[in-house]
Design a protein around this motif. Structure first.
Motif, PDB file in Angstrom:
ATOM      1  N   LEU A  22       0.858  -1.320  -0.121  1.00 49.12           N
ATOM      2  CA  LEU A  22       0.097  -0.009  -0.028  1.00 49.12           C
ATOM      3  C   LEU A  22       0.728   1.400  -0.162  1.00 49.12           C
ATOM      4  N   LEU A  23       2.019   1.163   0.420  1.00 48.39           N
ATOM      5  CA  LEU A  23       3.016   2.187   0.586  1.00 48.39           C
ATOM      6  C   LEU A  23       3.928   2.421  -0.866  1.00 48.39           C
ATOM      7  N   MET A  24       3.824   1.532  -1.453  1.00 48.09           N
ATOM      8  CA  MET A  24       4.630   1.783  -2.645  1.00 48.09           C
ATOM      9  C   MET A  24       4.134   2.262  -3.943  1.00 48.09           C
ATOM     10  N   PRO A  25       5.044   3.008  -4.937  1.00 51.46           N
ATOM     11  CA  PRO A  25       4.359   3.427  -5.966  1.00 51.46           C
ATOM     12  C   PRO A  25       3.696   2.310  -6.872  1.00 51.46           C
ATOM     13  N   ASP A  26       2.869   2.796  -7.669  1.00 54.83           N
ATOM     14  CA  ASP A  26       2.079   1.854  -8.509  1.00 54.83           C
ATOM     15  C   ASP A  26       2.551   0.737  -9.435  1.00 54.83           C
ATOM     16  N   ALA A  27       3.984   1.462  -9.692  1.00 57.42           N
ATOM     17  CA  ALA A  27       4.838   0.544 -10.546  1.00 57.42           C
ATOM     18  C   ALA A  27       5.486  -0.813  -9.963  1.00 57.42           C
ATOM     19  N   VAL A  28       5.390  -0.717  -8.653  1.00 57.92           N
ATOM     20  CA  VAL A  28       6.016  -1.837  -7.622  1.00 57.92           C
ATOM     21  C   VAL A  28       4.726  -2.741  -7.292  1.00 57.92           C
ATOM     22  N   SER A  29       4.628  -3.980  -8.076  1.00 57.78           N
ATOM     23  CA  SER A  29       3.577  -4.881  -7.757  1.00 57.78           C
ATOM     24  C   SER A  29       3.864  -5.523  -6.362  1.00 57.78           C
ATOM     25  N   GLN A  30       2.395  -6.048  -5.963  1.00 51.90           N
ATOM     26  CA  GLN A  30       2.517  -6.746  -4.698  1.00 51.90           C
ATOM     27  C   GLN A  30       3.376  -7.905  -4.955  1.00 51.90           C
ATOM     28  N   GLY A  31       3.042  -8.665  -5.935  1.00 50.01           N
ATOM     29  CA  GLY A  31       4.027  -9.795  -6.316  1.00 50.01           C
ATOM     30  C   GLY A  31       5.493  -9.288  -5.975  1.00 50.01           C
ATOM     31  N   ARG A  32       5.955  -8.328  -6.514  1.00 48.64           N
ATOM     32  CA  ARG A  32       7.475  -7.822  -6.488  1.00 48.64           C
ATOM     33  C   ARG A  32       7.751  -7.752  -4.747  1.00 48.64           C
ATOM     34  N   VAL A  33       6.823  -7.088  -4.191  1.00 51.60           N
ATOM     35  CA  VAL A  33       7.279  -6.742  -2.708  1.00 51.60           C
ATOM     36  C   VAL A  33       7.036  -8.412  -1.897  1.00 51.60           C
ATOM     37  N   ARG A  34       6.125  -9.070  -2.355  1.00 52.12           N
ATOM     38  CA  ARG A  34       6.138 -10.612  -1.604  1.00 52.12           C
ATOM     39  C   ARG A  34       7.265 -11.372  -1.891  1.00 52.12           C
TER      40      ARG A  34
END
Length: 209
Positions: free
Chosen positions: A41-53
């Motif tokens: 939720l704190l990431m720019p739109d370009a950073v996907s939740q999959g990348r965070v995971r």
């Protein structure tokens, strides 16, 4: 749940890995539990939740994050805590927690230049080589040539038959701890400033080969 984007403090462009790491450190400093959902939720739109995971999983396997042993209902995200804070620069980890070796030689040469004073490509390769990462003289020579073209190093003794060129780091051109990198397009990119600082023009375009 975290509600405000943290201030980003590292040098260079805010690539996704760096932005994620700085968010983790900020949440930890505020005593917040870390979850994939909250970080996303704190990431720019370009950073996907999959990348965070993927990055959080790699950090967990690498020992940087630890799971909190708290009860959770079905469907609720796993909560983590920051177990090993190594500073502002984001750890480089693969999904399995291992550290990629690509770029380590370049980083070692950049750090070594600040220590050794003037050197030849051969001396730089020898001084920057470690038991885990061996640096070839040709690799050091190419790196020094690009750094010289971008005026990060100065030539203190030109090369001649049987004599190697000697270089010295220009102190005012030390832009930070992250090593300038030669990209596949044969240009030099400085991650400390987020700028392309030199582009090699090919011979067919009227420049050097």
């Amino acid at each position: 749940m975290a509600k405000r984007k943290p201030q980003l403090n590292a040098q260079g462009p805010r690539i996704d890995r760096q932005a994620i790491w700085e968010t983790l450190r900020d949440m930890h400093a505020k005593g917040l539990a870390i979850t994939t959902v909250d970080v996303s939720l704190l990431m720019p739109d370009a950073v996907s939740q999959g990348r965070v995971r993927d990055y959080l999983n790699g950090l967990e396997k690498g020992g940087y994050l630890a799971r909190l042993d708290v009860p959770r209902k079905s469907g609720e995200p796993v909560q983590f805590k920051l177990e090993k804070d190594v500073g502002v620069e984001a750890p480089r980890v693969r999904k399995d927690g291992s550290t990629p070796t690509g770029g380590l030689g370049r980083e070692q040469m950049w750090r070594t230049l600040k220590i050794v004073g003037d050197c030849t490509a051969r001396e730089l390769a020898d001084a920057a080589t470690t038991p885990n990462t061996e640096i070839a003289e040709a690799t050091a020579n190419e790196y020094l040539r690009f750094l010289a073209a971008a005026e990060y190093v100065a030539i203190v003794r030109p090369g001649s038959p049987g004599v190697l060129t000697r270089y010295r780091l220009v102190s005012s051109r030390w832009t930070g701890p992250r090593a300038p990198m030669i990209q596949r397009t044969k240009q030099l990119y400085d991650p400390n400033t987020g700028e392309v600082v030199y582009v090699r023009v090919t011979k067919t375009e009227g420049g050097e080969p």
